[in-house]
Design an enzyme around this catalytic site. Sequence first.
Site, PDB file in Angstrom:
ATOM      1  N   GLY A  75       0.828  -1.210   0.000  1.00 36.12           N
ATOM      2  CA  GLY A  75       0.000   0.000   0.000  1.00 36.12           C
ATOM      3  C   GLY A  75       0.856   1.251   0.000  1.00 36.12           C
ATOM      4  O   GLY A  75       0.335   2.356   0.119  1.00 36.12           O
ATOM      5  N   THR A  76       2.185   1.063  -0.113  1.00 30.77           N
ATOM      6  CA  THR A  76       3.073   2.237  -0.103  1.00 30.77           C
ATOM      7  C   THR A  76       2.766   3.119  -1.304  1.00 30.77           C
ATOM      8  O   THR A  76       2.589   2.622  -2.418  1.00 30.77           O
ATOM      9  CB  THR A  76       4.558   1.776  -0.155  1.00 30.77           C
ATOM     10  OG1 THR A  76       4.771   0.836   0.886  1.00 30.77           O
ATOM     11  CG2 THR A  76       5.495   2.958   0.020  1.00 30.77           C
ATOM     12  N   THR A  77       2.702   4.415  -1.073  1.00 26.74           N
ATOM     13  CA  THR A  77       2.363   5.352  -2.158  1.00 26.74           C
ATOM     14  C   THR A  77       3.607   6.164  -2.555  1.00 26.74           C
ATOM     15  O   THR A  77       4.632   6.125  -1.865  1.00 26.74           O
ATOM     16  CB  THR A  77       1.231   6.296  -1.714  1.00 26.74           C
ATOM     17  OG1 THR A  77       1.635   6.953  -0.504  1.00 26.74           O
ATOM     18  CG2 THR A  77      -0.056   5.548  -1.472  1.00 26.74           C
ATOM     19  N   ALA A 100      -3.000  -1.466  -3.736  1.00 26.82           N
ATOM     20  CA  ALA A 100      -4.068  -0.466  -3.703  1.00 26.82           C
ATOM     21  C   ALA A 100      -3.506   0.821  -3.107  1.00 26.82           C
ATOM     22  O   ALA A 100      -2.732   0.773  -2.139  1.00 26.82           O
ATOM     23  CB  ALA A 100      -5.248  -0.956  -2.860  1.00 26.82           C
ATOM     24  N   HIS A 135      -3.734  15.663   4.692  1.00 26.84           N
ATOM     25  CA  HIS A 135      -3.083  14.579   5.443  1.00 26.84           C
ATOM     26  C   HIS A 135      -2.189  15.154   6.536  1.00 26.84           C
ATOM     27  O   HIS A 135      -1.817  16.328   6.493  1.00 26.84           O
ATOM     28  CB  HIS A 135      -2.227  13.712   4.513  1.00 26.84           C
ATOM     29  CG  HIS A 135      -3.012  12.707   3.731  1.00 26.84           C
ATOM     30  ND1 HIS A 135      -3.522  12.978   2.479  1.00 26.84           N
ATOM     31  CD2 HIS A 135      -3.388  11.431   4.021  1.00 26.84           C
ATOM     32  CE1 HIS A 135      -4.170  11.911   2.037  1.00 26.84           C
ATOM     33  NE2 HIS A 135      -4.107  10.958   2.959  1.00 26.84           N
ATOM     34  N   HIS A 136      -1.767  14.265   7.439  1.00 23.04           N
ATOM     35  CA  HIS A 136      -0.840  14.601   8.519  1.00 23.04           C
ATOM     36  C   HIS A 136       0.497  15.113   7.972  1.00 23.04           C
ATOM     37  O   HIS A 136       0.875  14.812   6.831  1.00 23.04           O
ATOM     38  CB  HIS A 136      -0.610  13.374   9.405  1.00 23.04           C
ATOM     39  CG  HIS A 136      -0.136  12.164   8.634  1.00 23.04           C
ATOM     40  ND1 HIS A 136       1.178  11.922   8.379  1.00 23.04           N
ATOM     41  CD2 HIS A 136      -0.826  11.147   8.046  1.00 23.04           C
ATOM     42  CE1 HIS A 136       1.308  10.808   7.679  1.00 23.04           C
ATOM     43  NE2 HIS A 136       0.090  10.318   7.461  1.00 23.04           N
ATOM     44  N   LYS A 139       3.477  12.917   6.221  1.00 25.37           N
ATOM     45  CA  LYS A 139       3.301  12.223   4.931  1.00 25.37           C
ATOM     46  C   LYS A 139       4.436  12.589   3.980  1.00 25.37           C
ATOM     47  O   LYS A 139       4.747  13.760   3.792  1.00 25.37           O
ATOM     48  CB  LYS A 139       1.939  12.561   4.322  1.00 25.37           C
ATOM     49  CG  LYS A 139       1.661  11.763   3.076  1.00 25.37           C
ATOM     50  CD  LYS A 139       0.188  11.719   2.734  1.00 25.37           C
ATOM     51  CE  LYS A 139      -0.065  10.947   1.445  1.00 25.37           C
ATOM     52  NZ  LYS A 139       0.340   9.539   1.517  1.00 25.37           N
ATOM     53  N   GLY A 145      -1.562   9.107  -3.034  1.00 26.89           N
ATOM     54  CA  GLY A 145      -1.884   8.088  -4.044  1.00 26.89           C
ATOM     55  C   GLY A 145      -3.386   8.045  -4.298  1.00 26.89           C
ATOM     56  O   GLY A 145      -3.838   7.832  -5.438  1.00 26.89           O
ATOM     57  N   THR A 146      -4.172   8.278  -3.266  1.00 24.28           N
ATOM     58  CA  THR A 146      -5.635   8.261  -3.398  1.00 24.28           C
ATOM     59  C   THR A 146      -6.098   9.403  -4.314  1.00 24.28           C
ATOM     60  O   THR A 146      -6.961   9.207  -5.179  1.00 24.28           O
ATOM     61  CB  THR A 146      -6.270   8.403  -1.996  1.00 24.28           C
ATOM     62  OG1 THR A 146      -5.748   7.361  -1.185  1.00 24.28           O
ATOM     63  CG2 THR A 146      -7.782   8.324  -2.041  1.00 24.28           C
TER      64      THR A 146
HETATM   65  N1  LIG Z   1      -2.710   2.154   0.683  1.00 26.94           N
HETATM   66  C1  LIG Z   1      -3.182   2.579   1.853  1.00 26.94           C
HETATM   67  O1  LIG Z   1      -4.339   2.331   2.205  1.00 26.94           O
HETATM   68  C2  LIG Z   1      -2.284   3.355   2.776  1.00 26.94           C
HETATM   69  C3  LIG Z   1      -2.720   3.758   4.033  1.00 26.94           C
HETATM   70  C4  LIG Z   1      -1.849   4.430   4.882  1.00 26.94           C
HETATM   71  C5  LIG Z   1      -0.559   4.691   4.449  1.00 26.94           C
HETATM   72  N2  LIG Z   1      -0.171   4.319   3.211  1.00 26.94           N
HETATM   73  C6  LIG Z   1       1.198   4.491   2.735  1.00 26.94           C
HETATM   74  O2  LIG Z   1       1.990   3.461   3.329  1.00 26.94           O
HETATM   75  C7  LIG Z   1       3.304   3.948   3.569  1.00 26.94           C
HETATM   76  C8  LIG Z   1       3.650   3.780   5.049  1.00 26.94           C
HETATM   77  O3  LIG Z   1       2.792   4.589   5.820  1.00 26.94           O
HETATM   78  P1  LIG Z   1       3.002   4.740   7.404  1.00 26.94           P
HETATM   79  O4  LIG Z   1       1.992   5.748   7.813  1.00 26.94           O
HETATM   80  O5  LIG Z   1       3.042   3.417   8.074  1.00 26.94           O
HETATM   81  O6  LIG Z   1       4.467   5.398   7.424  1.00 26.94           O
HETATM   82  P2  LIG Z   1       5.538   5.346   8.608  1.00 26.94           P
HETATM   83  O7  LIG Z   1       6.565   6.378   8.265  1.00 26.94           O
HETATM   84  O8  LIG Z   1       4.873   5.399   9.932  1.00 26.94           O
HETATM   85  O9  LIG Z   1       6.191   3.882   8.457  1.00 26.94           O
HETATM   86  C9  LIG Z   1       7.087   3.502   7.439  1.00 26.94           C
HETATM   87  C10 LIG Z   1       8.044   2.456   8.043  1.00 26.94           C
HETATM   88  O10 LIG Z   1       8.857   1.895   7.003  1.00 26.94           O
HETATM   89  C11 LIG Z   1      10.139   1.688   7.558  1.00 26.94           C
HETATM   90  N3  LIG Z   1      11.131   1.476   6.494  1.00 26.94           N
HETATM   91  C12 LIG Z   1      11.847   2.401   5.809  1.00 26.94           C
HETATM   92  N4  LIG Z   1      12.652   1.793   4.918  1.00 26.94           N
HETATM   93  C13 LIG Z   1      12.457   0.456   5.063  1.00 26.94           C
HETATM   94  C14 LIG Z   1      12.987  -0.699   4.416  1.00 26.94           C
HETATM   95  N5  LIG Z   1      13.914  -0.609   3.455  1.00 26.94           N
HETATM   96  N6  LIG Z   1      12.530  -1.915   4.798  1.00 26.94           N
HETATM   97  C15 LIG Z   1      11.607  -2.035   5.757  1.00 26.94           C
HETATM   98  N7  LIG Z   1      11.060  -0.973   6.404  1.00 26.94           N
HETATM   99  C16 LIG Z   1      11.480   0.252   6.059  1.00 26.94           C
HETATM  100  C17 LIG Z   1      10.368   2.930   8.412  1.00 26.94           C
HETATM  101  O11 LIG Z   1      11.428   2.725   9.349  1.00 26.94           O
HETATM  102  C18 LIG Z   1       9.011   3.066   9.090  1.00 26.94           C
HETATM  103  O12 LIG Z   1       8.927   2.335  10.292  1.00 26.94           O
HETATM  104  C19 LIG Z   1       3.310   5.386   3.048  1.00 26.94           C
HETATM  105  O13 LIG Z   1       3.743   5.388   1.699  1.00 26.94           O
HETATM  106  C20 LIG Z   1       1.842   5.799   3.108  1.00 26.94           C
HETATM  107  O14 LIG Z   1       1.501   6.809   2.184  1.00 26.94           O
HETATM  108  C21 LIG Z   1      -1.011   3.656   2.368  1.00 26.94           C
END
Ligand SMILES: NC(=O)c1ccc[n+]([C@@H]2O[C@H](COP(=O)([O-])OP(=O)(O)OC[C@H]3O[C@@H](n4cnc5c(N)ncnc54)[C@H](O)[C@@H]3O)[C@@H](O)[C@H]2O)c1
Length: 251
Positions: A75-77, A100, A135-136, A139, A145-146
């Site tokens: 879900g990473t954007t 997604a 968003h917070h 971000k 992405g949405t």
């Molecule tokens: N698709 C969805 O529904 C949805 C919902 C919320 C967030 N997101 C996306 O998901 C992502 C993460 O959001 P979040 O709020 O948890 O962010 P966050 O910053 O709280 O967490 C990200 C985590 O990834 C870790 N990380 C960094 N590089 C890494 C690597 N190489 N291997 C493993 N871990 C690593 C970081 O240390 C951190 O703990 C963002 O891109 C966000 O936009 C998507």
Amino acid sequence: MKAAIIGYGKMGREIETILRERGHEVALIIDMDNAAELDAAHLQGIDVALEFTTPATAYRNIRTCIECGTPVVSGTTGWTDRLAELQALCRERGGALFYASNYCLGVNLMFRLNRQLAEMMNRVGGYEVRIEEVHHTQKKDAPSGTAITLAEGIIDRLDTKQGWVNYAPGIEHAANRVERSEETPADCVEIRSVREGAVPGIHTVSYESEDDRLEIRHTIKNRRTLAAGAVVAAEFLCGKRGVYGMDDLLK
Ligand SMILES: NC(=O)c1ccc[n+]([C@@H]2O[C@H](COP(=O)([O-])OP(=O)(O)OC[C@H]3O[C@@H](n4cnc5c(N)ncnc54)[C@H](O)[C@@H]3O)[C@@H](O)[C@H]2O)c1
């Protein structure tokens, strides 16, 4: 289901809670400090990996999962210009990938509503469309992405729009950025990005004419809904091969 969590941040932690609540095993947790452990040996026996990291690391993580034969839900954007490449790799290797931009059910209903509304507006005319996402402040990507998915839905159905730009005052790293709203070309959808407080996500699509304004808006109240959607997607993906998204899950 024996799951791996890749990215133990806000989403990773929420996903862990939901996995355990639904009786699944969390067998591997990967974050920045042990990122080197994301390999075939550690992924051995994992049924599915859930990947929520950063725009800079998602591609490599998902690629590793596909190469190791581990089904992956991401879900990473902020990196999806390379998604098609990984979807092709997944098909070629007979793997399983679910992506997604937003795992919330309500947002995915909004995606459908958005496409239908754009289709109606295409027949009616006289309205200017705009998207706003809030968003917070932590971000990392802009626009969300949405919001990009919403813009793509509009571009697909509204003949007057061919692309999108991002008006993101105060956000340095915004993609397709315009400095002022007035610079938005007539054939582009303007996405306005706002970063404030701890807001999990608000998306508004508005159509404005000389005389009125029509809006559809979705507000996420907490991250739990996003994490639950990702876990349901992981359950769906288990035992399957191929490339999937929310439309497949909601069918
Ligand atoms: N698709 C969805 O529904 C949805 C919902 C919320 C967030 N997101 C996306 O998901 C992502 C993460 O959001 P979040 O709020 O948890 O962010 P966050 O910053 O709280 O967490 C990200 C985590 O990834 C870790 N990380 C960094 N590089 C890494 C690597 N190489 N291997 C493993 N871990 C690593 C970081 O240390 C951190 O703990 C963002 O891109 C966000 O936009 C998507």
